[in-house]
Design a protein around this motif. Structure first.
Motif, short mmCIF file in Angstrom:
data_model
loop_
_atom_site.label_atom_id
_atom_site.label_comp_id
_atom_site.label_asym_id
_atom_site.label_seq_id
_atom_site.Cartn_x
_atom_site.Cartn_y
_atom_site.Cartn_z
N VAL A 1 9.09 32.55 -7.81
CA VAL A 1 9.27 33.89 -8.37
C VAL A 1 9.28 33.79 -9.90
O VAL A 1 9.93 32.92 -10.45
CB VAL A 1 10.60 34.53 -7.91
N GLN A 2 8.56 34.66 -10.53
CA GLN A 2 8.60 34.75 -11.98
C GLN A 2 9.32 36.03 -12.35
O GLN A 2 8.97 37.11 -11.88
CB GLN A 2 7.19 34.74 -12.56
N LEU A 3 10.33 35.90 -13.21
CA LEU A 3 11.13 37.04 -13.63
C LEU A 3 10.94 37.28 -15.11
O LEU A 3 10.87 36.33 -15.91
CB LEU A 3 12.60 36.78 -13.34
N GLN A 4 10.89 38.52 -15.49
CA GLN A 4 10.80 38.89 -16.89
C GLN A 4 11.80 39.98 -17.19
O GLN A 4 11.72 41.07 -16.62
CB GLN A 4 9.40 39.36 -17.25
N ALA A 5 12.74 39.66 -18.06
CA ALA A 5 13.74 40.63 -18.48
C ALA A 5 13.30 41.27 -19.78
O ALA A 5 12.79 40.58 -20.68
CB ALA A 5 15.09 39.95 -18.66
N PHE A 6 13.48 42.56 -19.90
CA PHE A 6 13.13 43.26 -21.13
C PHE A 6 14.00 44.50 -21.27
O PHE A 6 14.72 44.88 -20.34
CB PHE A 6 11.64 43.61 -21.15
N GLY A 7 13.92 45.08 -22.45
CA GLY A 7 14.70 46.28 -22.73
C GLY A 7 15.83 46.06 -23.70
O GLY A 7 16.55 46.99 -24.06
N GLY A 8 16.02 44.83 -24.14
CA GLY A 8 17.07 44.56 -25.11
C GLY A 8 16.76 45.16 -26.47
O GLY A 8 15.66 45.64 -26.72
N GLY A 9 17.75 45.11 -27.33
CA GLY A 9 17.55 45.63 -28.68
C GLY A 9 18.86 45.77 -29.41
O GLY A 9 19.88 45.21 -29.00
N LEU A 10 18.82 46.52 -30.49
CA LEU A 10 20.00 46.76 -31.33
C LEU A 10 20.53 48.16 -31.03
O LEU A 10 19.79 49.14 -31.04
CB LEU A 10 19.62 46.64 -32.80
N SER A 20 15.72 45.88 -17.86
CA SER A 20 14.94 45.78 -16.64
C SER A 20 14.58 44.33 -16.39
O SER A 20 14.44 43.54 -17.34
CB SER A 20 13.66 46.61 -16.74
N CYS A 21 14.41 44.01 -15.14
CA CYS A 21 13.98 42.67 -14.75
C CYS A 21 12.88 42.85 -13.71
O CYS A 21 13.14 43.30 -12.60
CB CYS A 21 15.15 41.87 -14.19
N ALA A 22 11.67 42.50 -14.11
CA ALA A 22 10.53 42.66 -13.23
C ALA A 22 10.15 41.31 -12.63
O ALA A 22 10.17 40.29 -13.32
CB ALA A 22 9.35 43.24 -14.00
N ALA A 23 9.81 41.34 -11.37
CA ALA A 23 9.48 40.10 -10.66
C ALA A 23 8.02 40.10 -10.23
O ALA A 23 7.43 41.14 -9.94
CB ALA A 23 10.36 39.94 -9.44
N SER A 24 7.47 38.93 -10.20
CA SER A 24 6.12 38.75 -9.67
C SER A 24 6.09 37.46 -8.88
O SER A 24 6.91 36.56 -9.08
CB SER A 24 5.09 38.70 -10.80
N GLY A 25 5.16 37.38 -7.97
CA GLY A 25 5.02 36.16 -7.19
C GLY A 25 5.60 36.26 -5.80
O GLY A 25 5.05 35.69 -4.86
N ARG A 26 6.73 36.94 -5.70
CA ARG A 26 7.36 37.10 -4.39
C ARG A 26 8.04 38.46 -4.33
O ARG A 26 8.26 39.10 -5.35
CB ARG A 26 8.40 35.99 -4.13
N THR A 27 8.38 38.87 -3.13
CA THR A 27 9.06 40.15 -2.96
C THR A 27 10.51 40.03 -3.37
O THR A 27 11.27 39.24 -2.80
CB THR A 27 8.97 40.60 -1.50
N LEU A 28 10.90 40.83 -4.35
CA LEU A 28 12.26 40.75 -4.87
C LEU A 28 13.29 41.15 -3.84
O LEU A 28 14.45 40.71 -3.91
CB LEU A 28 12.35 41.66 -6.11
N GLY A 112 14.88 34.59 -15.44
CA GLY A 112 14.01 35.18 -16.44
C GLY A 112 14.26 34.53 -17.78
O GLY A 112 15.17 33.71 -17.94
N GLN A 113 13.48 34.91 -18.76
CA GLN A 113 13.54 34.26 -20.07
C GLN A 113 14.64 34.79 -20.96
O GLN A 113 14.94 34.18 -21.97
CB GLN A 113 12.18 34.40 -20.79
N GLY A 114 15.24 35.89 -20.62
CA GLY A 114 16.32 36.44 -21.42
C GLY A 114 15.85 37.49 -22.41
O GLY A 114 14.72 37.43 -22.91
N THR A 115 16.71 38.45 -22.67
CA THR A 115 16.43 39.48 -23.66
C THR A 115 17.68 39.69 -24.50
O THR A 115 18.79 39.73 -23.98
CB THR A 115 15.96 40.79 -22.98
N GLN A 116 17.49 39.80 -25.81
CA GLN A 116 18.62 39.88 -26.74
C GLN A 116 19.17 41.30 -26.80
O GLN A 116 18.42 42.26 -26.99
CB GLN A 116 18.18 39.44 -28.14
N VAL A 117 20.48 41.40 -26.69
CA VAL A 117 21.18 42.65 -26.90
C VAL A 117 22.16 42.45 -28.05
O VAL A 117 22.97 41.52 -28.01
CB VAL A 117 21.94 43.09 -25.63
#
Length: 121
Positions: A1-10, A20-28, A112-117
């Motif tokens: 499974v590949q996970l990608q987290a996004f949506g972080g910010g200031l 959000s955390c989006a997955a690919s490769g397998r059914t989450l 996932g790779q992480g997203t900065q908040v």
């Protein structure tokens, strides 16, 4: 499974942010999904977890009542809604999936790779 987290910010203290955390490769939907965070110089901290079907959630004491995890298995995506944010919530946020809904990061097989908040005071 590949996970990608996004949506972080200031964001300012008291504000809200949705990750959000989006997955690919397998059914989450086959996995429990956890959120963790790590601030500089600190250990990785459990934020919350949601069961495979989304019927059960559990949160760490520091975020309970302020953060909400949800999932849309049809979109293969998990969300972390953060409200009433505090400067101490500043961290890199990670999503992870595993076979068991647990607070232990060691039980999660994929990350996932992480997203900065960053929460400003």
């Amino acid at each position: 499974v590949q996970l990608q987290a996004f949506g972080g910010g200031l964001v300012q203290a008291g504000g809200s942010l949705r990750l959000s955390c989006a997955a690919s490769g397998r059914t989450l939907g086959n996995y429990a999904m956890g959120w963790f965070r790590q601030a500089p110089g600190k250990e990785r901290e459990f934020v919350g977890v949601i069961s495979r079907g989304g019927g059960a959630t559990y949160y760490g004491d520091s975020v309970k009542g302020r953060f909400t995890i949800s999932r849309d298995n049809a979109k293969n995506t998990v969300y972390l809604q953060m409200s009433s944010l505090k400067p101490e919530d500043t961290a890199v946020y990670y999503c992870a999936c595993g076979s068991v809904a647990t607070t232990s990061p060691n039980m999660y097989a994929f990350w996932g790779q992480g997203t900065q908040v960053t929460v400003s005071s």
